[in-house]
Each structure stands twice: as structure tokens, then as C-alpha cells.
Design a protein around this motif. Structure first.
Motif, PDB file in Angstrom:
ATOM      1  N   LEU A 215       0.848  -1.184   0.000  1.00 52.65           N
ATOM      2  CA  LEU A 215       0.000   0.000   0.000  1.00 52.65           C
ATOM      3  C   LEU A 215       0.890   1.243   0.000  1.00 52.65           C
ATOM      4  CD1 LEU A 215      -1.558  -2.363   1.735  1.00 52.65           C
ATOM      5  CD2 LEU A 215      -3.195  -0.532   2.143  1.00 52.65           C
ATOM      6  N   ASN A 216       0.447   2.271  -0.682  1.00 51.28           N
ATOM      7  CA  ASN A 216       1.167   3.546  -0.794  1.00 51.28           C
ATOM      8  C   ASN A 216       2.508   3.381  -1.504  1.00 51.28           C
ATOM      9  OD1 ASN A 216      -0.930   4.751   0.633  1.00 51.28           O
ATOM     10  ND2 ASN A 216       0.166   4.712   2.586  1.00 51.28           N
ATOM     11  N   GLY A 217       2.579   2.418  -2.397  1.00 53.16           N
ATOM     12  CA  GLY A 217       3.830   2.214  -3.122  1.00 53.16           C
ATOM     13  C   GLY A 217       4.155   3.328  -4.079  1.00 53.16           C
ATOM     14  N   GLY A 218       3.147   4.031  -4.553  1.00 56.04           N
ATOM     15  CA  GLY A 218       3.392   5.104  -5.510  1.00 56.04           C
ATOM     16  C   GLY A 218       3.509   6.474  -4.873  1.00 56.04           C
ATOM     17  N   ALA A 219       3.460   6.525  -3.543  1.00 54.26           N
ATOM     18  CA  ALA A 219       3.523   7.828  -2.867  1.00 54.26           C
ATOM     19  C   ALA A 219       4.888   8.468  -3.068  1.00 54.26           C
ATOM     20  CB  ALA A 219       3.248   7.648  -1.372  1.00 54.26           C
ATOM     21  N   ARG A 220       4.922   9.778  -3.055  1.00 54.01           N
ATOM     22  CA  ARG A 220       6.175  10.501  -3.245  1.00 54.01           C
ATOM     23  C   ARG A 220       6.558  11.231  -1.967  1.00 54.01           C
ATOM     24  NH1 ARG A 220       5.713  13.206  -9.322  1.00 54.01           N
ATOM     25  NH2 ARG A 220       5.384  11.232 -10.450  1.00 54.01           N
ATOM     26  N   GLY A 221       7.823  11.608  -1.926  1.00 48.10           N
ATOM     27  CA  GLY A 221       8.306  12.334  -0.760  1.00 48.10           C
ATOM     28  C   GLY A 221       8.810  11.390   0.316  1.00 48.10           C
ATOM     29  N   LYS A 222       9.352  11.939   1.365  1.00 51.81           N
ATOM     30  CA  LYS A 222       9.930  11.147   2.445  1.00 51.81           C
ATOM     31  C   LYS A 222       8.821  10.457   3.231  1.00 51.81           C
ATOM     32  CE  LYS A 222      13.056  11.518   6.417  1.00 51.81           C
ATOM     33  NZ  LYS A 222      13.867  10.367   5.972  1.00 51.81           N
ATOM     34  N   ARG A 223       8.939   9.173   3.396  1.00 52.17           N
ATOM     35  CA  ARG A 223       7.950   8.404   4.145  1.00 52.17           C
ATOM     36  C   ARG A 223       8.605   7.129   4.654  1.00 52.17           C
ATOM     37  NH1 ARG A 223       7.717   7.134  -1.061  1.00 52.17           N
ATOM     38  NH2 ARG A 223       7.077   5.050  -1.752  1.00 52.17           N
ATOM     39  N   GLN A 224       8.017   6.550   5.654  1.00 49.39           N
ATOM     40  CA  GLN A 224       8.530   5.293   6.180  1.00 49.39           C
ATOM     41  C   GLN A 224       8.144   4.131   5.270  1.00 49.39           C
ATOM     42  OE1 GLN A 224       6.885   5.164  10.243  1.00 49.39           O
ATOM     43  NE2 GLN A 224       8.968   5.474  11.000  1.00 49.39           N
ATOM     44  N   ARG A 225       8.976   3.123   5.281  1.00 50.83           N
ATOM     45  CA  ARG A 225       8.631   1.860   4.622  1.00 50.83           C
ATOM     46  C   ARG A 225       8.555   0.803   5.715  1.00 50.83           C
ATOM     47  NH1 ARG A 225      12.647   1.166   1.046  1.00 50.83           N
ATOM     48  NH2 ARG A 225      11.499   2.188  -0.639  1.00 50.83           N
ATOM     49  N   LEU A 226       7.414   0.109   5.818  1.00 47.00           N
ATOM     50  CA  LEU A 226       7.140  -0.810   6.919  1.00 47.00           C
ATOM     51  C   LEU A 226       6.802  -2.198   6.387  1.00 47.00           C
ATOM     52  CD1 LEU A 226       4.763   1.567   8.924  1.00 47.00           C
ATOM     53  CD2 LEU A 226       7.261   1.381   9.138  1.00 47.00           C
ATOM     54  N   LEU A 227       7.192  -3.215   7.136  1.00 47.97           N
ATOM     55  CA  LEU A 227       6.884  -4.600   6.784  1.00 47.97           C
ATOM     56  C   LEU A 227       6.038  -5.220   7.887  1.00 47.97           C
ATOM     57  CD1 LEU A 227       7.366  -7.143   4.968  1.00 47.97           C
ATOM     58  CD2 LEU A 227       9.353  -7.635   6.440  1.00 47.97           C
ATOM     59  N   VAL A 228       4.984  -5.947   7.500  1.00 49.36           N
ATOM     60  CA  VAL A 228       4.098  -6.627   8.451  1.00 49.36           C
ATOM     61  C   VAL A 228       4.095  -8.122   8.138  1.00 49.36           C
ATOM     62  CG1 VAL A 228       1.721  -6.845   9.277  1.00 49.36           C
ATOM     63  CG2 VAL A 228       2.637  -4.582   8.699  1.00 49.36           C
ATOM     64  N   THR A 229       4.306  -8.943   9.183  1.00 49.57           N
ATOM     65  CA  THR A 229       4.286 -10.397   9.010  1.00 49.57           C
ATOM     66  C   THR A 229       3.262 -11.027   9.951  1.00 49.57           C
ATOM     67  OG1 THR A 229       6.098 -10.678  10.614  1.00 49.57           O
ATOM     68  CG2 THR A 229       6.702 -10.487   8.288  1.00 49.57           C
ATOM     69  N   HIS A 230       2.672 -12.114   9.521  1.00 49.29           N
ATOM     70  CA  HIS A 230       1.586 -12.776  10.251  1.00 49.29           C
ATOM     71  C   HIS A 230       2.085 -14.009  10.991  1.00 49.29           C
ATOM     72  CE1 HIS A 230       1.569 -16.061   7.341  1.00 49.29           C
ATOM     73  NE2 HIS A 230       1.662 -15.155   6.382  1.00 49.29           N
ATOM     74  N   GLY A 231       1.197 -14.618  11.757  1.00 44.77           N
ATOM     75  CA  GLY A 231       1.506 -15.833  12.490  1.00 44.77           C
ATOM     76  C   GLY A 231       1.170 -17.091  11.706  1.00 44.77           C
ATOM     77  N   TRP A 232       1.461 -18.235  12.332  1.00 45.89           N
ATOM     78  CA  TRP A 232       1.217 -19.534  11.700  1.00 45.89           C
ATOM     79  C   TRP A 232      -0.282 -19.739  11.473  1.00 45.89           C
ATOM     80  CZ3 TRP A 232       4.976 -23.143  10.338  1.00 45.89           C
ATOM     81  CH2 TRP A 232       4.487 -24.384   9.899  1.00 45.89           C
ATOM     82  N   GLY A 233      -0.628 -20.156  10.266  1.00 48.94           N
ATOM     83  CA  GLY A 233      -2.017 -20.404   9.941  1.00 48.94           C
ATOM     84  C   GLY A 233      -2.812 -19.152   9.644  1.00 48.94           C
ATOM     85  N   SER A 234      -2.175 -18.010   9.652  1.00 43.51           N
ATOM     86  CA  SER A 234      -2.834 -16.734   9.410  1.00 43.51           C
ATOM     87  C   SER A 234      -2.488 -16.243   8.002  1.00 43.51           C
ATOM     88  CB  SER A 234      -2.380 -15.732  10.483  1.00 43.51           C
ATOM     89  OG  SER A 234      -3.063 -14.508  10.363  1.00 43.51           O
ATOM     90  N   SER A 235      -2.663 -14.973   7.747  1.00 45.04           N
ATOM     91  CA  SER A 235      -2.335 -14.373   6.458  1.00 45.04           C
ATOM     92  C   SER A 235      -2.449 -12.863   6.593  1.00 45.04           C
ATOM     93  CB  SER A 235      -3.294 -14.864   5.357  1.00 45.04           C
ATOM     94  OG  SER A 235      -4.607 -14.377   5.584  1.00 45.04           O
ATOM     95  N   ALA A 236      -2.090 -12.158   5.545  1.00 43.89           N
ATOM     96  CA  ALA A 236      -2.151 -10.693   5.570  1.00 43.89           C
ATOM     97  C   ALA A 236      -3.568 -10.199   5.826  1.00 43.89           C
ATOM     98  CB  ALA A 236      -1.621 -10.122   4.258  1.00 43.89           C
ATOM     99  N   GLU A 237      -4.573 -10.958   5.379  1.00 44.85           N
ATOM    100  CA  GLU A 237      -5.959 -10.515   5.594  1.00 44.85           C
ATOM    101  C   GLU A 237      -6.268 -10.335   7.073  1.00 44.85           C
ATOM    102  OE1 GLU A 237      -6.190 -12.418   1.505  1.00 44.85           O
ATOM    103  OE2 GLU A 237      -5.213 -12.894   3.412  1.00 44.85           O
ATOM    104  N   TYR A 238      -5.739 -11.220   7.910  1.00 46.93           N
ATOM    105  CA  TYR A 238      -6.015 -11.131   9.339  1.00 46.93           C
ATOM    106  C   TYR A 238      -5.211 -10.032  10.025  1.00 46.93           C
ATOM    107  CZ  TYR A 238      -8.354 -15.615   8.673  1.00 46.93           C
ATOM    108  OH  TYR A 238      -9.190 -16.618   8.236  1.00 46.93           O
TER     109      TYR A 238
END
Length: 326
Positions: free
Chosen positions: A77-100
Motif C-alpha cells: 500500500l502507498n507504493g506510488g507515494a512521493r516524498g519522504k515516508r517510512q517503509r514498513l513490513l508486516v508479518t503474520h503468524g502460523w495459519g494466518s495471512s495478511a488478511e487477518y
């Protein structure tokens, strides 16, 4: 496992380890690494999954190829945004997924940050039914190679432990993850207890249990006891926020205390009342994460006081207890 399936599994391993403890251990490892079906089960799981999918509906999607043919999947999300911004990574647990994890992902994206949410192999849109810590670390490395270094990384349960292992460079041949800050939500600090419990569950005797644990070294290059995220947290030299609930029935709060004991760079917040699963979308937890990620500007917003809530513990989605703890 259902009672009948468990009894059949125990009988099978009883016979196999009588013939070859080594083969029984290797087979047990394959079973240990088999991931649940990505299809949600039960009304709550289906509702949570559908809500998460809607939140991620406008995200870019990427397939990340890993060595050996495994694949991970990433939303951005916000991959096309311009200017200084944070880049963040989110990881899920076992049996889960990004949707949760979508409530957390949405909150982070609302700050203007570029947010990457990962589906590990065997989960979500990644495909397959197999995952171990080595593959998880390689998936994180693939995300870093594709999107660049991350200002901060946030992981739940198994995904949090994988981030610490990555940041500490514990997997041979994989460079340490470059990130400024880490947030661990309900994360285990080591994995030995899971292998012990699993071996007991399926009736492994000592020789087969030893063979099971030896498989970890064969596939990752590290012995099981070396995957100690609690000790690793003391050596990475970066701020770490650990969020855990004392009522977590899947990952003992002892793991949070082990992280806290790692040193001055680790801060512990208790999010009591949210258990293991609801914690990832709880409003006070999201607020604490946002403040921590602001760094020096937001440090006053993250205190050492507990986040307390009297709440009925309602599972965020249905998973077998052992697997959810991973």
C-alpha cells in the motif's frame, strides 16, 4: 488434530519409529511443517477474512520467488507515494495471512507510510502447504530485496519470531534484515517447546524426537536451540517493542518476559484482555505501535504501563492451538 486422526497418526509413528527412528523423525518434521488450509473455517474466521480482504482490495500484489521453488506473496500500500515516508513490513503468524493483519496494515497505511504485508509460503495467496523458520526468513529477505530496506517491521506470533531471527542474521547464508525498529506482538522467544509438545502429541520416543530436532539443522543450517529469538534481541542494537497479553493461552507471557530481559533496547507492554489473536487489531495496541514507530517524536506515547481491558476473549479466527502459537 481430531481424536481419530491423532490416534491413527500415533499408531503410524509407533510402527515407523520401531523400524527407523531416523525416518520417523524426518517424517514428523514434514508433518510439523505442514500448514493449515488457507480457507477460513467458521463464521468468525470467514467474516474476519472477508473484512481483511476488503481492506487490502486496492493494494498492489507481488509474487516473491524463493530458492527451491517456494513462493511468498506480498501486498503493498502507498507504493506510488512521493516524498519522504517510512517503509514498513508486516508479518503474520502460523495459519494466518495478511488478511487477518489488515486492520494493523490499514492503520499504518493511513499514516502515509509505504506498507508491505507478507504472506509466508503455505499461507494466504502464497500457495503451498509447507513452512519452517528458514523459509520464513528467506521470504523476509526476498521482501527486502524487492522493496528495499524497512524503517520498521511488525510481526505477530511466528511472524514476530521470524523478524528477530532475520534481524539477528541467525540463518546461514542470509544477510541480516536491515530495519530501524521492531514490534513483536504475541511472539514466541524460542521454538524448542513447540517441538517437544509436538513430539509428545504424536508419541515420538527419544530417538525419533532427536531425529525430528536434527532435521531443523539439516534444512536451516542451525540447531534448534540456536533459534533463540529472546537472546538474539539483546544483540541487534535496535529498539524493540514487545506487546503481549498475560491471558495469551497460545504463547505464554513468559516469552515476553524473556524478551524484556534481553536489555535496555527492549520495551514490554502488556495488552491484557486481548489474548493471542484479537491483540493484532485492538485499538490501544494500534495506538501504541503508531507512537513507537514515530521514534523520538512519539516515544512519550509509549509507556511501560499495561494496556488493560476487561474483555471476553473471542478468537479472531479459528486455528488449532499448537499451530497458532507458532
Amino acid at each position: 488434530m481430531a481424536n481419530f486422526a491423532l490416534e491413527v497418526t500415533r499408531l503410524g509413528f509407533s510402527a515407523l519409529q520401531a523400524i527407523s527412528p531416523h525416518l520417523a523423525g524426518r517424517t514428523a518434521f514434514r508433518l510439523f511443517c505442514r500448514t493449515p488450509s488457507p480457507r477460513p473455517k467458521g463464521a468468525r474466521a470467514k467474516a474476519a477474512h472477508a473484512a481483511g480482504a476488503a481492506r487490502l482490495g486496492g493494494a498492489e500484489r507481488f509474487t516473491l520467488e524463493l530458492a527451491g521453488g517456494a513462493k511468498a506473496h506480498a501486498y503493498r500500500l502507498n507504493g506510488g507515494a512521493r516524498g519522504k515516508r517510512q517503509r514498513l513490513l508486516v508479518t503474520h503468524g502460523w495459519g494466518s495471512s495478511a488478511e487477518y493483519m489488515a486492520e494493523l496494515v490499514s492503520m499504518l497505511a493511513a499514516t502515509g507510510a509505504e506498507v508491505v504485508a507478507l504472506d509466508f509460503p503455505g499461507h494466504g495467496r502464497a500457495g503451498g502447504r509447507f513452512l519452517h523458520m528458514g523459509l520464513a526468513v528467506k521470504a523476509i529477505a526476498a521482501a527486502e530485496a524487492r522493496f528495499g530496506g524497512f524503517d520498521a517491521v511488525i510481526g505477530h506470533s511466528f511472524g514476530g519470531a521470524a523478524l528477530i531471527v532475520s534481524a539477528a542474521g541467525l540463518l546461514p547464508g542470509v544477510a541480516p534484515l536491515a530495519c530501524g525498529r521492531l514490534v513483536l506482538i504475541g511472539a514466541p522467544s524460542e521454538m524448542g517447546w513447540l517441538f517437544t509438545d509436538f513430539g509428545r502429541l504424536i508419541g515420538l520416543r527419544p530417538a525419533a524426537q532427536a531425529a525430528l530436532e536434527t532435521e531443523v539443522q539439516r534444512v536451516t543450517g542451525r540447531r534448534l536451540r540456536e533459534f533463540d529469538a529472546g537472546n538474539a534481541a539483546s544483540g541487534i542494537g535496535r529498539p524493540v517493542l514487545v506487546i503481549h497479553a498475560e491471558d495469551d493461552k497460545e504463547v505464554s507471557p513468559t516469552h515476553a518476559r524473556r524478551y524484556q530481559a534481553a536489555g535496555k533496547d527492549v520495551r514490554l507492554l502488556w495488552a491484557n484482555g486481548f489474548g493471542h489473536r484479537r491483540i493484532v487489531g485492538a485499538a490501544p495496541v494500534l495506538a501504541a505501535i503508531a507512537a513507537f514507530l514515530e521514534g523520538d517524536r512519539g516515544e512519550d506515547g509509549v509507556t511501560d504501563e499495561s494496556i488493560k481491558k476487561d474483555a471476553e476473549i473471542i478468537p479472531f479466527f479459528e486455528l488449532p492451538a499448537r499451530r497458532a502459537a507458532l
